[in-house]
Motif scaffolding. Structure first.
Motif, PDB file in Angstrom:
ATOM      1  N   LEU A 280       0.670  -1.243  -0.117  1.00  0.00           N
ATOM      2  CA  LEU A 280      -0.116   0.103   0.454  1.00  0.00           C
ATOM      3  C   LEU A 280       0.408   1.418   0.312  1.00  0.00           C
ATOM      4  N   HIS A 283       1.639   1.744  -3.501  1.00  0.00           N
ATOM      5  CA  HIS A 283       0.385   2.457  -4.466  1.00  0.00           C
ATOM      6  C   HIS A 283       1.037   4.242  -3.949  1.00  0.00           C
ATOM      7  N   ARG A 284       0.977   4.328  -3.244  1.00  0.00           N
ATOM      8  CA  ARG A 284       0.742   5.732  -2.166  1.00  0.00           C
ATOM      9  C   ARG A 284       1.894   6.109  -3.295  1.00  0.00           C
ATOM     10  N   MET A 329      -6.256  -3.243  -4.943  1.00  0.00           N
ATOM     11  CA  MET A 329      -5.656  -1.729  -4.970  1.00  0.00           C
ATOM     12  C   MET A 329      -5.565  -1.246  -5.913  1.00  0.00           C
ATOM     13  N   CYS A 330      -6.600  -1.850  -7.094  1.00  0.00           N
ATOM     14  CA  CYS A 330      -6.268  -1.006  -8.756  1.00  0.00           C
ATOM     15  C   CYS A 330      -5.390  -1.198  -9.391  1.00  0.00           C
ATOM     16  N   LYS A 345      -0.212   0.382 -11.806  1.00  0.00           N
ATOM     17  CA  LYS A 345      -0.967   1.059 -11.190  1.00  0.00           C
ATOM     18  C   LYS A 345      -2.520   1.899 -11.922  1.00  0.00           C
ATOM     19  N   TYR A 352     -11.551   3.110  -8.619  1.00  0.00           N
ATOM     20  CA  TYR A 352     -11.441   3.452  -6.769  1.00  0.00           C
ATOM     21  C   TYR A 352     -12.383   3.350  -6.353  1.00  0.00           C
ATOM     22  N   LEU A 355     -14.121   1.145  -4.005  1.00  0.00           N
ATOM     23  CA  LEU A 355     -13.530   1.269  -2.629  1.00  0.00           C
ATOM     24  C   LEU A 355     -14.461   1.979  -1.348  1.00  0.00           C
ATOM     25  N   LYS A 364     -10.319   2.296   1.704  1.00  0.00           N
ATOM     26  CA  LYS A 364     -10.060   3.974   1.285  1.00  0.00           C
ATOM     27  C   LYS A 364      -9.693   4.246   2.807  1.00  0.00           C
ATOM     28  N   CYS A 382      -4.530   0.683   4.212  1.00  0.00           N
ATOM     29  CA  CYS A 382      -6.012   1.882   3.332  1.00  0.00           C
ATOM     30  C   CYS A 382      -5.188   2.178   2.096  1.00  0.00           C
ATOM     31  N   VAL A 383      -5.604   3.111   1.038  1.00  0.00           N
ATOM     32  CA  VAL A 383      -5.711   2.617   0.301  1.00  0.00           C
ATOM     33  C   VAL A 383      -5.994   4.031   0.141  1.00  0.00           C
ATOM     34  N   VAL A 385      -6.332   6.791  -1.905  1.00  0.00           N
ATOM     35  CA  VAL A 385      -7.124   6.683  -3.842  1.00  0.00           C
ATOM     36  C   VAL A 385      -6.491   8.434  -4.455  1.00  0.00           C
TER      37      VAL A 385
END
Length: 597
Positions: A280, A283-284, A329-330, A345, A352, A355, A364, A382-383, A385
């Motif tokens: 995650l 991803h961020r 997480m997309c 990604k 999103y 979520l 999310k 958590c994701v 977005v």
């Protein structure tokens, strides 16, 4: 006193109060004076006075910051690789859970070192770029553990007085070049300037990042402090960008949606554990449309599982868990061949929006934490977005490198007072300043300067002005300043958040040039100048340079303190000869510890 009839006057109450008040004032003044006599040395760092003419001139309206020249002692030889906030001597104080002991834990003030970190015995001026990418002096990084333990993987080889870097690695023992060639076949965007910035988690000796430099991709290599491997130290000695760091319980010091590509080559990070927090975080920091590349377990488990001391069923289960987590997480599987798998990604908002379902996991992020908050900010399962209103945040919406370097990014308008016009003005200003700096310091643009740090950048203008030179710049944005680091990344440069009241996450002797623009003016009310200068001395290579642009008040103070650090400095005018601002050009001398042989 009496009446004329012989009777005394009644006592005057107001007169009595005045007398008592005067006595209190006198006693307070006396105690303050005595306290000044007996306590004036508390916290003092002055160890050696010099002539009166070396003292900072008085009369400055800024107030009380007066400094005498000081002689800082040498640290003991066992501090030659001292990293204050990731010090193995202090690891036992912290927990083993998720390797938190390897995260930043800076010493309290009473434990801070006020000494000069010595070079190793036999230290030499580093080999110049580009030759340094393939070799370095053994005595500069005298650690042979990798050579002995991973000799069959060709990370490095000791030959005489040098380490040689053949470009090998755990997943590319036959050379990083062929490994990246295969990656380019899987990701065509690596060839046309679409991908410019990358991060390598668990970088080894940074051979992957080094190879990408030749392909126009600027990589931040990341690895934790290690007693034996010294991975980040090897990377920086070679002239490859790297920082000390680990994905554990805190966010990495980078803004969200910034890197174009992230990479992990058998870095042994348990991606699917602890609610997927490690993935995650990748991803961020990865921008929409960016790529995540994984080689090693569990990719290609069908052919590799025997060498991983496990069963094919376990590896199949691990791969399926990873794929499910990435999908949730997309991410989508973009391409895969042999030992390399690539996910992208997604940049579509429809994924999103799913979520918002309360039963979705991971959920999310809606706890109010800013997406770009990244200085001692806890990881959350958590994701984050991406902003659906940011049209030019996506990888395919950015101009390709090098055009994107001088185009005002969309996120500049998120900065208070920021605009495309302000960005263009800053860009032009640094073009002029950089030309002036090169006149004052002709070493800029030569092989004498490779690793550069801009200690308090705004939009990365200094780095952009030097983009054609054979160097790279680590752009640092204060954790207390406005977040302009996302703008730095959007234009294809790299950097990190940092608080200069603490030590930077790097080894000693890792930068050839430090540049600061009014850092002391901005931060001296929070950070003690002595410690900032000692930190600059720690991370600056012997014979390295510092360009200090400050008010004449601060340049006088720095020049005085620099003498105690064995620096030689000269004061110069700015490009427009502004009287209230000066430029200090300093050079750190090469010296050896008294304990050295």
């Amino acid at each position: 006193m009496k009446h004329k009839d012989g009777k005394p006057f009644p006592p005057n109450k107001n007169s009595w109060k005045v007398q008592v008040g005067l006595m209190v004032v006198v006693l307070c003044g006396l105690s303050f004076y005595l306290g000044g006599i007996f306590c004036s040395e508390k916290g003092s760092f002055v160890t050696k006075e010099v002539n009166r003419e070396d003292e900072t001139p008085r009369g400055n309206s800024a107030g009380s910051l007066q400094t005498k020249a000081s002689s800082f002692p040498e640290c003991s030889a066992d501090y030659q690789d001292y990293t204050p906030c990731t010090d193995p001597r202090r690891w036992k104080r912290y927990g083993l859970h998720r390797l938190t002991f390897m995260e930043r834990h800076c010493p309290p003030n009473f434990e801070r070192k006020e000494c000069l970190v010595p070079p190793p015995d036999g230290y030499k001026v580093p080999i110049r770029w580009p030759k340094s990418k393939n070799e370095c002096w053994y005595r500069n990084v005298p650690y042979d553990w990798i050579n002995k333990q991973k000799s069959n993987q060709h990370w490095l080889v000791k030959e005489g007085e040098k380490f040689i870097f053949p470009g090998g690695g755990t997943m590319f023992p036959n050379g990083v070049g062929k490994y990246v060639d295969l990656m380019e076949d899987l990701i065509p965007e690596m060839k046309d300037g679409t991908i410019r910035t990358a991060i390598d988690t668990g970088c080894g000796v940074a051979s992957w990042g080094g190879d990408l430099l030749d392909r126009g991709i600027l990589t931040v290599s990341l690895a934790p402090r290690d007693n034996h491997e010294a991975q980040v130290q090897f990377a920086l000695e070679r002239g490859i960008p790297a920082v000390l760091g680990i994905i554990s319980t805190q966010r990495l010091p980078f803004p969200s949606n910034s890197f174009d590509m992230a990479h992990c080559s058998r870095c042994l990070i348990p991606w699917t554990e602890f609610g997927g927090v490690y993935l995650l975080e990748v991803h961020r920091i990865l921008r929409p449309g960016g790529f995540w590349v994984l080689s090693g377990p569990p990719v290609n488990y069908e052919n590799r599982w025997r060498g991983w001391n496990t069963t094919i069923e376990e590896q199949r289960s691990d791969y399926e868990k990873l794929q499910d987590l990435l999908t949730s997480m997309c991410f989508k599987l973009f391409n895969k061949k042999d030992d390399i798998a690539v996910w992208q990604k997604l940049s579509v908002n429809s994924c999103y929006r799913k979520l918002d379902n309360p039963d979705t996991y991971p959920p999310k992020c809606d706890d109010g934490t800013e997406p770009d908050s990244a200085w001692y900010t806890p990881l959350r399962p958590c994701v984050v977005v991406p902003n659906p209103g940011a049209k030019k945040l996506k990888l395919n919406a950015l101009a390709k490198w090098p055009e994107r370097l001088h185009i005002a990014p969309e996120r500049v308008s998120d900065v208070r007072g920021g605009s495309a016009g302000a960005f263009k003005h800053d860009d032009s200003k640094w073009e002029v300043r950089a030309k002036h700096y090169k006149k004052l310091l002709p070493a800029i643009g030569t092989d004498k300067i490779r690793n550069v740090m801009d200690m308090n950048t705004l939009y990365g203008g200094f780095a952009a002005a030097l983009a054609e030179d054979p160097l790279w710049v680590m752009n640092v944005v204060s954790s207390y300043a406005a977040n302009t680091l996302s703008v730095v990344y959007d234009r294809g440069l790299i950097g990190a958040f940092h608080d200069w009241c603490e030590a930077f996450s790097t080894y000693p002797r890792t930068y050839d040039l430090l540049h600061l623009d009014n850092l002391f003016t901005a931060e001296s009310h929070r950070c003690e100048m002595k410690y900032v200068l000692l930190e600059m001395d720690r991370i600056l290579r012997p014979n390295g340079y510092a360009i200090i642009r400050e008010s004449s008040y601060f340049t006088d103070i720095v020049a005085t303190m620099a003498k105690g650090m064995r620096w030689s400095c000269r004061q110069e005018d700015t490009e427009y000869a502004v009287q209230n601002e000066k430029i200090l050009i300093c050079q750190k001398t090469l010296w050896y510890s008294k304990e050295s042989s």
